[in-house]
Design an enzyme around this catalytic site. Structure first.
Site, mmCIF file in Angstrom:
data_model
loop_
_atom_site.group_PDB
_atom_site.id
_atom_site.type_symbol
_atom_site.label_atom_id
_atom_site.label_comp_id
_atom_site.label_asym_id
_atom_site.label_seq_id
_atom_site.Cartn_x
_atom_site.Cartn_y
_atom_site.Cartn_z
ATOM 1 N N HIS A 114 6.845 -9.492 17.349
ATOM 2 C CA HIS A 114 7.657 -10.582 17.611
ATOM 3 C C HIS A 114 9.073 -10.520 17.045
ATOM 4 C CE1 HIS A 114 8.936 -14.751 17.808
ATOM 5 N NE2 HIS A 114 8.400 -14.736 19.030
ATOM 6 N N GLU A 157 0.823 -1.321 0.071
ATOM 7 C CA GLU A 157 -0.063 0.015 0.027
ATOM 8 C C GLU A 157 0.575 1.262 0.083
ATOM 9 O OE1 GLU A 157 -2.868 -0.480 3.076
ATOM 10 O OE2 GLU A 157 -3.707 -2.474 2.178
ATOM 11 N N LYS A 188 17.583 -6.611 31.318
ATOM 12 C CA LYS A 188 18.324 -5.179 30.873
ATOM 13 C C LYS A 188 17.519 -4.022 31.315
ATOM 14 C CE LYS A 188 21.456 -5.108 28.016
ATOM 15 N NZ LYS A 188 22.209 -4.897 26.597
#
Lengths: 325, 325, 325, 325
Positions: free
Chosen positions: A235, A87, A276
């Protein structure tokens, strides 16, 4: 302890003033203000910033905003899905999308040759124009080389475009790599397939691109993730920063909730388990529609960075680094 | 017009009786009962059934249920994400996952070497065992051939396993192809990358696999989509059936809502715009956690198919067809 | 540690078997199984059980199920909103409601004289029949006394009905008080107003009813809350148990999430802050549509109580206690 | 047809500019911009505006914003729940609330005497101070008269306060009635009960108040509903405008979805079934956290009304009308 403070309107309030006041309202407004501050922290700390978004956000008017963020040096790495890139190309080549409604007669739309993404509308025609374009693009790519890592192919396509509101264009121009771990999951995939039928030595190398995203940041870099929506975009950014020791900063903006155990709904609390994140002030999860929440948080962050004279230097710094070679 | 009817408990009620009564309760229970009926319709109409699910569902105890559905001939095509396949392999090789809580101290979990997916827990150890296994698997694959389409590689891995509760095992054994459009988005991707560093002629061909999913059904087949959760799994199944003229039947089960315009939240109303859905009784969207809703709808459908003597024949029929060659 | 176990279908599975297996699946299924166990615990521990639900659930076919639960001695106190009570009366006097669709032309429905509650439909006619009935009911009440606490008025109305599927009927017959803290928020309120215009000494005493709910349990009672949906029904039950030292058991079933800070979305974690909940196994929050989740949890609980021979004694015990005098 | 337009940041953007650009972005941003325009339309059309909100919003910093809206003449009628009014009084008498976190140790909070509402914190001390105050307030009310309609009692309490950020204060001062259909559902209810024990002729007349909300608007008035969150606040406003022929304008802002059939999730599409809404441009449903979305929509509306010189006249107009006598 921060006290709840009453919001008061005054005329011509700026976005940044409103977001400042969110800190004292409660519920998601508090998260949103923190999200904005975490983004500022990422940038001031020179963290490598992974910005991820889903396809539907590129269907929307956030697309040019993403392009501008790349131009301004906010994002070092982009992860997204292929529909959005298709797109982006359509828009860069003159196609217009329309605002429609969530509540429509979908059979009627179908008869008119119109596709619906939530309350946005795309004409079949726009897809057809894209498809004739993509054939020519693939030919050019093939002439250059036979085997392409995905991000390298996307960079090449970006260089063929000429639209400053285009994500692909700005990413290519500013050496920001775009990763798209499921490159075949769209019309683009179909055309790759057709092209490969005629050119069996044409190869898309997704495995090589895993190395590219791995080396887009290092174990020694400080890293920040801004994940808009869920899906593999989110992810993939988390995975690749984790393999380099985890991100120091994380902002998740989503409509999904943690209660279903999905990636979309995973919140930044888990980010603390990466070992962290120093404290609560380095992560924020904002539940809400990204079309509303992200501009708010980002405009506030940009205003703050601009005020501190950091926007220009960020941009320059980025131009020098040359992430993609 | 169907009247609302009062639910009444009687001792030892069967799941199928409860789902039957859902038709008359209201809200999502009505959708769930219809979803079950649409699944029965798909099967009675000999439609090619595309079953899609997300990674977290394989983390859960739905994994063996999916395997059983493949064994029973319910699904003709599987689309999923790589994380779930990794965990299917872990479980097939003896790893156990635990039930935990949504509300935990993630820093403490991290120190104990435990990963959290919603309220499920996976030990680091399980990942490490998987990683040593995957190296051996890749070696075997490479010895056989250098260039693999994803679904063909997954079938080969399934043949190496020996666990009747395994999705990969049952799919391989029953000639049901598994498509995974983002094969690198997980630990598997990292190991593919490492392996390719040492064996530069090792190639994963995602483009070829687009042809495979395209030919897993034809324009002439009746087609049905059962999409659990959203993500690219859902999108990829819809895309590939659309390229063959669209599905006649669609069941979506998700926690996402249409209001954000995401793929996860797209409901089956849009399916009507494909032009092939005949009426409202061929589609159903159930909003709710799949860990609760899918077993209900599916058990009811299986009971009905079994009662009609159709389960055995479905299975046999599937064994003869040999979708993957 | 509980291990994830694969769900396997076998023919004619009972609801209780499925809910048993939920314990090992993950995500909300785990919460649902625990919710069922918490309900069993409440009853075995002879806790005073506060069951709350919202109006739309009485529109649905859960209405007769609630009536049955009262008859079986499961609930000691009911808290709900007035709309549901109006519809309980409508149904008790022969009105039928229909199953419709979430996606309808509301203007057309309006022209046909049909009202929509989600995917349920109520004819204007049903409201009109109710309104002519309610006038006669108010006259009878007024003849008896001028000043009514809400729960006492509702009990009197229940005694006028003759429908074993009616909540009001079963509650009156089994001495279970129904509290409705916003009795005027419905057509009933309008008719109370009209009646009071003609009978200025007719009074509804909401303040007195606060005493009634307060004394429906005591500080020494063990207490349990089953809150379906949110709203003031849920809040009122929590408030009145808190004033008696807090509940030992709590099950919340809702579609709302904690992230907006609403009462509907408040989860049972907060219940731990009451200081009486002993541990995690005494509370459960299930996210999902109550029309699906509540029958599952409750059928499993009823089967378990029946098997242990406890259902009859619960009922008897309740008949002896005479909560409302 | 409105085209999607790319959002572009420029320094020091005003809230109104951002909301203007939302019209062209997509998904909920489009709804939010329309919500703002519907509010402007209501006011320009001199509609009677019913503003409803839930208790938790008054816990938050929206409380002073609601007070300001009343002061500016935006709302003609307020409907809310008693918890919010209690907290408005606490804040008006000097109590401070704190910003906390959604993820906390609730047992620990309990031991410290702190209550949690989402991510907001209230000290037990604040409740205790409120309780000693409320006794004195009830005494004063009782000295004045024995029988109180709820809104008249709330107005009297408002007149006792002196805090321009207080909802009760501004409503009393500006003759805006506050309706609270479940006045006993909070600590206030408990104190009403205790007071009535000592003063049996003290009566709270909820039935009379139904007349008051009914006559707060007329059949001939144009009417608008701004419902923030769901619950009985929303329902009561819809009910009372419906009894006067229905509202011409409706804006719903909520985190709930229509799929559960709840009042909270009912969207403005149903408003079309009232027969008075002229078209789609007079209603808007915005899904999202009100702490973020309402300030955005309202600030944009206030800026527009101020620019058109309408804010002052609205306020004046309201002062003249004297809704509560």
């Amino acid at each position: 302890m921060v006290k709840v403070k009453d919001l008061k309107w005054k005329q011509d309030m700026r976005v940044s003033e409103l977001v400042d006041s969110y800190e004292f309202i409660g519920f998601q407004s508090v998260e949103l203000q923190r999200a904005s501050e975490v983004i500022v922290k990422m940038k001031k700390d020179s963290a490598k910033v992974f910005l991820t978004f889903t396809s539907n956000m590129v269907t929307s008017g956030l697309r040019g905003f993403f392009a501008q963020l790349i131009e301004l040096g906010i994002a070092d790495v982009i992860v997204t899905t292929v529909g959005g890139l298709e797109e982006d190309i359509m828009k860069a080549t003159g196609e217009d999308f329309q605002i429609g409604s969530f509540q429509t007669d979908d059979v009627e739309l179908h008869e008119k040759g119109i596709n619906r993404v939530g309350n946005l509308l795309i004409k079949n025609e726009s897809y057809m124009n894209f498809e004739s374009l993509i054939e020519r693009i693939l030919k050019k790519l093939y002439e250059k080389q036979k085997r392409w890592a995905v991000s390298e192919m996307l960079r090449e396509i970006g260089l063929m475009l000429d639209d400053e509101n285009s994500i692909l264009y700005q990413a290519a121009k500013n050496n920001v790599p775009i990763f798209c771990p499921a490159i075949t999951d769209g019309a683009f995939g179909f055309h790759l397939y057709l092209f490969q039928q005629d050119h069996p030595d044409f190869m898309v190398d997704v495995v090589k691109d895993f190395g590219n995203i791995l080396f887009a940041s290092s174990f020694d870099d400080r890293k920040g993730v801004i994940a808009l929506g869920g899906s593999i975009s989110k992810h993939h950014a988390i995975l690749s920063t984790l393999l380099n020791g985890g991100a120091e900063y994380a902002v998740y903006m989503t409509t999904a909730h943690r209660t279903s155990g999905s990636m979309s709904g995973a919140n930044t609390n888990e980010a603390k388990s990466w070992g962290k994140v120093k404290d609560e002030s380095d992560v924020a999860t904002v539940i809400g529609d990204v079309s509303i929440t992200f501009p708010l948080a980002m405009i506030h962050a940009l205003d703050e960075l601009a005020e501190d004279g950091l926007l220009e230097s960020l941009k320059k710094n980025n131009e020098d680094s040359g992430v993609v070679k």
